[in-house]
Design a protein around this motif. Structure first.
Motif, mmCIF file in Angstrom:
data_model
loop_
_atom_site.group_PDB
_atom_site.id
_atom_site.type_symbol
_atom_site.label_atom_id
_atom_site.label_comp_id
_atom_site.label_asym_id
_atom_site.label_seq_id
_atom_site.Cartn_x
_atom_site.Cartn_y
_atom_site.Cartn_z
ATOM 1 N N ASN A 249 32.951 57.389 43.988
ATOM 2 C CA ASN A 249 33.868 57.882 45.013
ATOM 3 C C ASN A 249 33.133 58.822 45.960
ATOM 4 O OD1 ASN A 249 33.816 59.859 42.749
ATOM 5 N ND2 ASN A 249 35.181 61.033 44.095
ATOM 6 N N TYR A 250 33.685 59.029 47.129
ATOM 7 C CA TYR A 250 33.088 59.948 48.105
ATOM 8 C C TYR A 250 34.200 60.643 48.884
ATOM 9 C CZ TYR A 250 33.990 56.155 51.464
ATOM 10 O OH TYR A 250 34.578 55.170 52.237
ATOM 11 N N PRO A 251 34.045 61.926 49.214
ATOM 12 C CA PRO A 251 32.986 62.814 48.699
ATOM 13 C C PRO A 251 33.236 63.143 47.234
ATOM 14 C CG PRO A 251 34.568 64.077 49.947
ATOM 15 C CD PRO A 251 34.974 62.643 50.117
ATOM 16 N N ASN A 252 32.218 63.617 46.576
ATOM 17 C CA ASN A 252 32.336 63.996 45.169
ATOM 18 C C ASN A 252 31.288 65.071 44.874
ATOM 19 O OD1 ASN A 252 33.269 63.914 42.509
ATOM 20 N ND2 ASN A 252 31.727 62.414 41.913
ATOM 21 N N PRO A 253 31.673 66.300 44.579
ATOM 22 C CA PRO A 253 33.027 66.824 44.392
ATOM 23 C C PRO A 253 33.841 66.762 45.688
ATOM 24 C CG PRO A 253 31.361 68.335 43.523
ATOM 25 C CD PRO A 253 30.645 67.337 44.349
ATOM 26 N N PHE A 254 35.184 66.890 45.552
ATOM 27 C CA PHE A 254 36.037 66.799 46.720
ATOM 28 C C PHE A 254 37.203 67.768 46.614
ATOM 29 C CE2 PHE A 254 37.848 63.955 43.623
ATOM 30 C CZ PHE A 254 39.221 64.078 43.779
ATOM 31 N N ASN A 255 37.784 68.025 47.752
ATOM 32 C CA ASN A 255 38.995 68.842 47.862
ATOM 33 C C ASN A 255 39.520 68.699 49.288
ATOM 34 O OD1 ASN A 255 41.027 70.792 47.593
ATOM 35 N ND2 ASN A 255 39.653 72.433 48.245
ATOM 36 N N PRO A 256 40.701 68.126 49.497
ATOM 37 C CA PRO A 256 41.653 67.698 48.456
ATOM 38 C C PRO A 256 41.731 66.181 48.313
ATOM 39 C CG PRO A 256 42.812 68.037 50.505
ATOM 40 C CD PRO A 256 41.350 68.250 50.803
ATOM 41 N N GLY A 306 44.535 63.480 45.808
ATOM 42 C CA GLY A 306 44.417 64.589 44.867
ATOM 43 C C GLY A 306 45.744 65.034 44.284
ATOM 44 N N ARG A 307 46.747 64.155 44.275
ATOM 45 C CA ARG A 307 48.057 64.483 43.723
ATOM 46 C C ARG A 307 48.377 63.548 42.557
ATOM 47 N NH1 ARG A 307 51.243 67.736 47.069
ATOM 48 N NH2 ARG A 307 50.185 68.278 49.034
ATOM 49 N N ASN A 308 49.262 64.010 41.675
ATOM 50 C CA ASN A 308 49.645 63.183 40.536
ATOM 51 C C ASN A 308 50.803 62.263 40.923
ATOM 52 O OD1 ASN A 308 52.000 64.767 40.502
ATOM 53 N ND2 ASN A 308 51.238 66.099 38.863
ATOM 54 N N MET A 334 34.758 61.745 38.347
ATOM 55 C CA MET A 334 34.744 62.489 39.609
ATOM 56 C C MET A 334 35.174 63.926 39.363
ATOM 57 S SD MET A 334 37.991 60.818 41.576
ATOM 58 C CE MET A 334 39.507 60.392 40.716
ATOM 59 N N LEU A 335 34.951 64.774 40.371
ATOM 60 C CA LEU A 335 35.181 66.198 40.187
ATOM 61 C C LEU A 335 35.970 66.759 41.372
ATOM 62 C CD1 LEU A 335 34.615 68.911 38.722
ATOM 63 C CD2 LEU A 335 32.488 69.040 40.058
ATOM 64 N N ILE A 336 37.042 67.461 41.063
ATOM 65 C CA ILE A 336 37.793 68.206 42.085
ATOM 66 C C ILE A 336 37.366 69.664 41.991
ATOM 67 C CG2 ILE A 336 40.062 68.943 42.892
ATOM 68 C CD1 ILE A 336 41.241 66.440 41.798
ATOM 69 N N ARG A 337 36.971 70.231 43.110
ATOM 70 C CA ARG A 337 36.553 71.629 43.136
ATOM 71 C C ARG A 337 37.346 72.350 44.213
ATOM 72 N NH1 ARG A 337 30.461 72.094 43.847
ATOM 73 N NH2 ARG A 337 30.467 71.520 41.632
ATOM 74 N N LYS A 338 38.144 73.332 43.811
ATOM 75 C CA LYS A 338 38.983 74.066 44.760
ATOM 76 C C LYS A 338 38.559 75.523 44.843
ATOM 77 C CE LYS A 338 42.982 71.054 44.174
ATOM 78 N NZ LYS A 338 44.421 70.981 43.889
#
Length: 338
Positions: A249-256, A306-308, A334-338
């Motif tokens: 996936n891209y970007p990775n890490p990502f937000n949001p 980035g939502r459930n 993948m990684l979510i970074r906030k």
């Protein structure tokens, strides 16, 4: 050269061995041109050092002037005007219509016209702007290149009648013959990876199959048409992935948000499920039936905001995404970074 504010002498440029008849600064003030009885010189205006000696005149240089963009220098001598490339010092062209000494040259403010005056009693105007090359009929979007974008534009106008840039052959209708004509025009460069990368972002294998079928049904023997058909065949081959793959996936890490690319070797019902590290299902992306092809650009890849499944933003951390396409299954992290 003098300091205008103080009147002090700044530097003396030595190199001429005869009368200096004309000087001119470049528009940016960095270069000084000087012409005289023994030639034409370009100087560094800051240091006073010689940058280049332009050889080509056989007599005294009576007038010099820079084009408004500083790229061309015009110089007048005897019955001749010479145009020079300032960066390289090479002669661009020679003007020889005057019949006596040319005493002055000047560019128009837009740089497209040069005026020259002479002892022969005439002032002549010259078109300096380079002639624009004729537009290729297959260059549908008029960007100077025949490529995938032109192919896509013809496809978008399929069936249109009347005056239309996509009507490449000018028969009043946008049809398969126009599309093949565009393909034939960039056929010689069709092996370039960039061509297929652009195709993968804009075309589907289903579209190309339809075009190829229509072209073959037309059964035209014209060599250009046949070359275009071959390009479509190569295009279809390159657009058809050899295997189904889930890509990073891209970007990775990502937000949001993030995009999840993949490719399909066969048509399939496609679903992407996103899981938390504890294995709980976070989100299901049901993409429906997808044709064979590459889904890598942002307009075609799967999108996750980035939502459930309840529409709530998920927390930072590591997540896993699984692609299911027919019998194929693959999982990545993948990684979510906030």
């Amino acid at each position: 050269m003098w300091d205008v504010d103080t009147g002090n002498l700044k530097s003396t440029l030595t190199g001429h061995t005869d009368s200096v008849l004309s000087v001119a600064f470049s528009p940016d003030g960095n270069t000084l041109a000087s012409g005289g009885g023994n030639g034409l010189y370009l100087w560094n205006a800051d240091t006073g050092t010689l940058k280049n000696t332009l050889t080509g005149h056989t007599g005294a240089v009576w007038s010099v002037t820079f084009s408004p963009d500083g790229k061309i220098l015009a110089s007048a001598s005897d019955d001749t005007v010479l145009l020079w490339d300032v960066d390289t010092g090479t002669l661009k062209s020679t003007i020889t219509e005057h019949t006596d000494l040319v005493l002055s040259v000047a560019f128009s403010p837009d740089g497209n016209t040069l005026a020259s005056s002479s002892y022969d009693g005439t002032v002549l105007l010259w078109d300096i702007a380079p002639a624009e090359p004729p537009r290729l009929a297959a260059d549908v979007n008029a960007d100077g290149t025949v490529n995938i974008q032109d192919l896509v534009q013809v496809a978008a106008n399929f069936g249109a009648t009347g005056e239309n840039p996509a009507d490449v052959n000018g028969d009043g209708q946008v049809n398969i013959q126009d599309l093949v004509a565009v393909a034939a025009a960039f056929g010689e460069t069709a092996a370039a990876p960039a061509v297929y990368a652009a195709a993968a972002e804009n075309l589907t294998t289903t579209e190309v199959k339809q075009w190829l079928h229509a072209a073959q049904q037309a059964n035209l023997t014209d060599p250009d048409f046949q070359r275009g058909v071959e390009v479509l065949k190569h295009l279809l081959t390159r657009l058809t992935p050899k295997e189904t793959v889930l890509l990073p996936n891209y970007p990775n890490p990502f937000n949001p948000e993030t995009w999840i690319p993949y490719q399909l070797a066969e048509p399939a019902e496609v679903t992407i499920r996103i899981y938390a590290v504890d294995g709980s299902l976070v989100r299901t992306l049901s993409l429906g039936h997808q044709a064979t092809g590459s889904y890598q650009s942002r307009t075609r890849a799967a999108y996750w905001d980035g939502r459930n499944n309840q529409g709530e933003p998920v927390a930072s951390g590591v997540y896993f995404y699984t692609l299911t396409a027919g019998d194929f299954t693959s999982t990545r992290k993948m990684l979510i970074r906030k």
